[in-house]
Structures are given as C-alpha cells and as structure tokens.
Design an enzyme around this catalytic site. Structure first.
Site, PDB file in Angstrom:
ATOM      1  N   ASP A  34      14.034   2.268  10.727  1.00 62.40           N
ATOM      2  CA  ASP A  34      13.363   1.166  11.418  1.00 62.40           C
ATOM      3  C   ASP A  34      12.319   1.745  12.371  1.00 62.40           C
ATOM      4  O   ASP A  34      12.661   2.417  13.343  1.00 62.40           O
ATOM      5  CB  ASP A  34      14.395   0.326  12.190  1.00 62.40           C
ATOM      6  CG  ASP A  34      13.753  -0.890  12.848  1.00 62.40           C
ATOM      7  OD1 ASP A  34      12.513  -1.051  12.766  1.00 62.40           O
ATOM      8  OD2 ASP A  34      14.497  -1.681  13.444  1.00 62.40           O
ATOM      9  N   LYS A  93      -4.036  -1.318  16.060  1.00 60.57           N
ATOM     10  CA  LYS A  93      -4.832  -0.595  15.063  1.00 60.57           C
ATOM     11  C   LYS A  93      -5.946   0.223  15.712  1.00 60.57           C
ATOM     12  O   LYS A  93      -6.321   1.283  15.209  1.00 60.57           O
ATOM     13  CB  LYS A  93      -5.374  -1.573  14.015  1.00 60.57           C
ATOM     14  CG  LYS A  93      -4.272  -2.208  13.146  1.00 60.57           C
ATOM     15  CD  LYS A  93      -3.467  -1.153  12.381  1.00 60.57           C
ATOM     16  CE  LYS A  93      -2.426  -1.742  11.464  1.00 60.57           C
ATOM     17  NZ  LYS A  93      -1.650  -0.725  10.728  1.00 60.57           N
ATOM     18  N   ARG A 127       3.639  13.106  15.746  1.00 59.25           N
ATOM     19  CA  ARG A 127       4.102  14.220  16.580  1.00 59.25           C
ATOM     20  C   ARG A 127       5.115  15.082  15.835  1.00 59.25           C
ATOM     21  O   ARG A 127       5.005  16.311  15.804  1.00 59.25           O
ATOM     22  CB  ARG A 127       4.742  13.668  17.860  1.00 59.25           C
ATOM     23  CG  ARG A 127       5.243  14.737  18.816  1.00 59.25           C
ATOM     24  CD  ARG A 127       6.036  14.136  19.952  1.00 59.25           C
ATOM     25  NE  ARG A 127       7.298  13.578  19.482  1.00 59.25           N
ATOM     26  CZ  ARG A 127       8.096  12.792  20.219  1.00 59.25           C
ATOM     27  NH1 ARG A 127       7.752  12.455  21.438  1.00 59.25           N
ATOM     28  NH2 ARG A 127       9.221  12.326  19.725  1.00 59.25           N
ATOM     29  N   ILE A 131       0.829  -1.209   0.000  1.00 58.97           N
ATOM     30  CA  ILE A 131       0.000   0.000   0.000  1.00 58.97           C
ATOM     31  C   ILE A 131       0.862   1.257   0.000  1.00 58.97           C
ATOM     32  O   ILE A 131       0.560   2.243  -0.674  1.00 58.97           O
ATOM     33  CB  ILE A 131      -0.945  -0.008   1.234  1.00 58.97           C
ATOM     34  CG1 ILE A 131      -1.941  -1.171   1.109  1.00 58.97           C
ATOM     35  CG2 ILE A 131      -1.675   1.319   1.371  1.00 58.97           C
ATOM     36  CD1 ILE A 131      -2.738  -1.440   2.396  1.00 58.97           C
ATOM     37  N   TYR A 190      -2.413  -7.276  17.087  1.00 64.10           N
ATOM     38  CA  TYR A 190      -2.536  -6.412  15.895  1.00 64.10           C
ATOM     39  C   TYR A 190      -3.725  -5.467  16.054  1.00 64.10           C
ATOM     40  O   TYR A 190      -3.621  -4.261  15.817  1.00 64.10           O
ATOM     41  CB  TYR A 190      -2.707  -7.299  14.653  1.00 64.10           C
ATOM     42  CG  TYR A 190      -2.843  -6.545  13.350  1.00 64.10           C
ATOM     43  CD1 TYR A 190      -1.743  -5.957  12.739  1.00 64.10           C
ATOM     44  CD2 TYR A 190      -4.087  -6.430  12.724  1.00 64.10           C
ATOM     45  CE1 TYR A 190      -1.877  -5.267  11.536  1.00 64.10           C
ATOM     46  CE2 TYR A 190      -4.227  -5.747  11.533  1.00 64.10           C
ATOM     47  CZ  TYR A 190      -3.116  -5.172  10.929  1.00 64.10           C
ATOM     48  OH  TYR A 190      -3.254  -4.492   9.737  1.00 64.10           O
TER      49      TYR A 190
HETATM   50  N1  LIG Z   1      -2.980  -5.397   3.113  1.00 60.55           N
HETATM   51  C1  LIG Z   1      -4.098  -5.346   3.795  1.00 60.55           C
HETATM   52  O1  LIG Z   1      -5.071  -6.080   3.505  1.00 60.55           O
HETATM   53  C2  LIG Z   1      -4.262  -4.360   4.912  1.00 60.55           C
HETATM   54  C3  LIG Z   1      -5.527  -4.218   5.501  1.00 60.55           C
HETATM   55  C4  LIG Z   1      -5.688  -3.285   6.525  1.00 60.55           C
HETATM   56  C5  LIG Z   1      -4.623  -2.524   6.953  1.00 60.55           C
HETATM   57  N2  LIG Z   1      -3.401  -2.701   6.373  1.00 60.55           N
HETATM   58  C6  LIG Z   1      -2.319  -1.876   6.881  1.00 60.55           C
HETATM   59  O2  LIG Z   1      -1.769  -1.149   5.795  1.00 60.55           O
HETATM   60  C7  LIG Z   1      -0.376  -0.969   5.971  1.00 60.55           C
HETATM   61  C8  LIG Z   1       0.393  -1.512   4.782  1.00 60.55           C
HETATM   62  O3  LIG Z   1       0.018  -2.842   4.568  1.00 60.55           O
HETATM   63  P1  LIG Z   1       0.609  -3.701   3.360  1.00 60.55           P
HETATM   64  O4  LIG Z   1      -0.340  -4.815   3.123  1.00 60.55           O
HETATM   65  O5  LIG Z   1       0.981  -2.793   2.231  1.00 60.55           O
HETATM   66  O6  LIG Z   1       1.915  -4.288   4.062  1.00 60.55           O
HETATM   67  P2  LIG Z   1       3.277  -4.851   3.420  1.00 60.55           P
HETATM   68  O7  LIG Z   1       3.757  -5.878   4.368  1.00 60.55           O
HETATM   69  O8  LIG Z   1       3.104  -5.218   1.991  1.00 60.55           O
HETATM   70  O9  LIG Z   1       4.216  -3.558   3.486  1.00 60.55           O
HETATM   71  C9  LIG Z   1       4.634  -3.050   4.716  1.00 60.55           C
HETATM   72  C10 LIG Z   1       5.900  -2.266   4.496  1.00 60.55           C
HETATM   73  O10 LIG Z   1       6.331  -1.809   5.782  1.00 60.55           O
HETATM   74  C11 LIG Z   1       7.725  -2.087   5.909  1.00 60.55           C
HETATM   75  N3  LIG Z   1       8.062  -2.290   7.308  1.00 60.55           N
HETATM   76  C12 LIG Z   1       7.741  -3.349   8.102  1.00 60.55           C
HETATM   77  N4  LIG Z   1       8.309  -3.203   9.315  1.00 60.55           N
HETATM   78  C13 LIG Z   1       8.990  -2.037   9.283  1.00 60.55           C
HETATM   79  C14 LIG Z   1       9.782  -1.346  10.239  1.00 60.55           C
HETATM   80  N5  LIG Z   1      10.032  -1.855  11.453  1.00 60.55           N
HETATM   81  N6  LIG Z   1      10.327  -0.157   9.882  1.00 60.55           N
HETATM   82  C15 LIG Z   1      10.113   0.365   8.650  1.00 60.55           C
HETATM   83  N7  LIG Z   1       9.387  -0.257   7.689  1.00 60.55           N
HETATM   84  C16 LIG Z   1       8.831  -1.436   8.008  1.00 60.55           C
HETATM   85  C17 LIG Z   1       7.949  -3.357   5.100  1.00 60.55           C
HETATM   86  O11 LIG Z   1       9.321  -3.516   4.735  1.00 60.55           O
HETATM   87  C18 LIG Z   1       7.035  -3.134   3.903  1.00 60.55           C
HETATM   88  O12 LIG Z   1       7.665  -2.436   2.852  1.00 60.55           O
HETATM   89  C19 LIG Z   1      -0.042  -1.658   7.298  1.00 60.55           C
HETATM   90  O13 LIG Z   1      -0.071  -0.714   8.354  1.00 60.55           O
HETATM   91  C20 LIG Z   1      -1.167  -2.660   7.457  1.00 60.55           C
HETATM   92  O14 LIG Z   1      -1.375  -2.993   8.816  1.00 60.55           O
HETATM   93  C21 LIG Z   1      -3.213  -3.596   5.381  1.00 60.55           C
END
Ligand SMILES: NC(=O)c1ccc[n+]([C@@H]2O[C@H](COP(=O)([O-])OP(=O)(O)OC[C@H]3O[C@@H](n4cnc5c(N)ncnc54)[C@H](O)[C@@H]3O)[C@@H](O)[C@H]2O)c1
Length: 190
Positions: A67, A176, A128, A19, A172
C-alpha cells in the site's frame, strides 16, 4: 529488429492494471529476465501475474502486495524485489490516484494529505530506497549506456501546469508537480 535490449531485473508499482501493467508487459517483452509487479489490489495483481507468466514463461514474475499510503509497506515492497532478484536495474514508480477531484474549498485536509501520501511521499520513499540499492550495485551495459540503474517516476501533464479551468485537479496537480521536482533534483545521483 532489436527485441531484447533491457538487461537486469525490473520493479513496477501500480502494476495490476493500466499503464503499470502495460509497462510490466513491455519489460518482459524487451528482455528484463525478472519483473516485480507491486500493487494494493491483490486480486487484480494475481490475475496480472498469471497473464504475464502465461505470455512470458521464461520471465520470473514476482507479485508484491503493498500500500503506497504506508511508508513501511513501500520500503518493504522494494526490499522484497531486491532480496529476491539481487539487483533492480529498472524501476518505474507508477502508483497514482486522482484523489479528491473537487475544488480546494470542498476538500478536507485529511483527504489532501492522504493523496500526498499515496502519490508523492510514496514516490519519494520509493526513489530513495531504489537510489540506495542502485548506488551499491555495479553498472551494467544497457543499450543506452553503462548504468547502475534507471528510475522513472510517473507524473502527468498536470505536473507541468495548472489551469483555473480545472480547479478540481488542485490536489492531484500539486502531487504531480512535486514528482517532477523530486525527480529532477535527484537525477544526478546515480
Ligand atoms: N491514465 C492517464 O490518462 C494518465 C495521465 C497522466 C498520468 N497518469 C498517471 O499514470 C499512473 C498510472 O495511471 P493509470 O491510468 O494506469 O491508473 P490506474 O488507476 O489504471 O492504475 C493505477 C494502479 O495503481 C494501484 N494503486 C492505487 N492506489 C494504490 C496504493 N495506495 N498502493 C498501491 N497501489 C495502488 C491501483 O490498484 C492500480 O492498479 C498514475 O500515476 C497516474 O496519475 C495517468
């Protein structure tokens, strides 16, 4: 059709893939002239930066390795984008990980706290720091109004409810829910 309606630099975390990556592409497509993409995954981040530059050569792309589990690293990521661009008009705090997908009785306190650090504390810290920056900068006329900046914090459907049918999502879902709280509570500030 309106294709360039975003004015000013953007910051997207968790932008190496998923995303966050799609959001960075959308910012570049719809007019943000400078886009900072921040992530822990350096190799994928580099590849995403290249793809963005190839597709949008007129947009300045700034990859930032950080990170979210580390507060200083989160602060530094936002400082890096701000010092390079001079302002941040659009921030998307998107980092999130499912964490220990198991019922609470099988999850250690340290694993729970680690998820809180990545998903929730980093979100609060990022917000913040971005609010501090946005309060200092002059408002800019965007298509939707004259604002000092906008912040989007990525929650989830699991931030709105919990269910005993998904006990593995306890940690989780807690993070959220917290994101919704910190977002709603700060929404009057800018
Ligand atoms: N995919 C879904 O269906 C979905 C649904 C609801 C909410 N979300 C939320 O949307 C957001 C993105 O989801 P996604 O599916 O694209 O996830 P994803 O796992 O494809 O991407 C997450 C990104 O965050 C990075 N990341 C993880 N830990 C990290 C850290 N400690 N420091 C810096 N970067 C870090 C990863 O390297 C990755 O590039 C998340 O917050 C997730 O909880 C996703």
């Amino acid at each position: 059709m309106l294709t360039k309606f975003l004015h000013g630099p953007s910051f997207v975390s968790g932008a190496a893939r998923g995303i966050g990556k799609a959001t960075a592409f959308a910012f570049a497509k719809y007019g943000s002239p400078q886009v900072a993409i921040a992530d822990v995954d350096a190799a994928t981040l580099k590849q995403t930066a290249k793809e963005l530059k190839d597709q949008y050569p007129n947009v300045e792309i700034l990859p930032i390795e950080f990170d979210a589990a580390n507060t200083d690293s989160t602060i530094k990521a936002i400082e890096t984008a701000y010092s390079k661009f001079g302002r941040i008009d659009h921030a998307v705090n998107n980092v999130g990980t499912p964490g220990p997908l198991a019922p609470s009785i099988s999850v250690s306190t340290s694993d729970f706290k680690n998820l809180i650090d990545i998903n929730l504390t980093s979100m609060w810290v990022a917000q913040r720091e971005q609010i501090k920056i946005m309060l200092k900068q002059e408002p800019v006329q965007q298509e939707f109004g004259k604002v000092r900046g906008t912040i989007v914090n990525m929650s989830s459907v699991w931030g709105g409810f919990g269910t005993r049918d998904f006990p593995a999502g306890t940690a989780y879902s807690a993070t959220k829910h917290g994101i919704r709280g910190l977002t709603k509570s700060a929404s009057f500030l800018i």
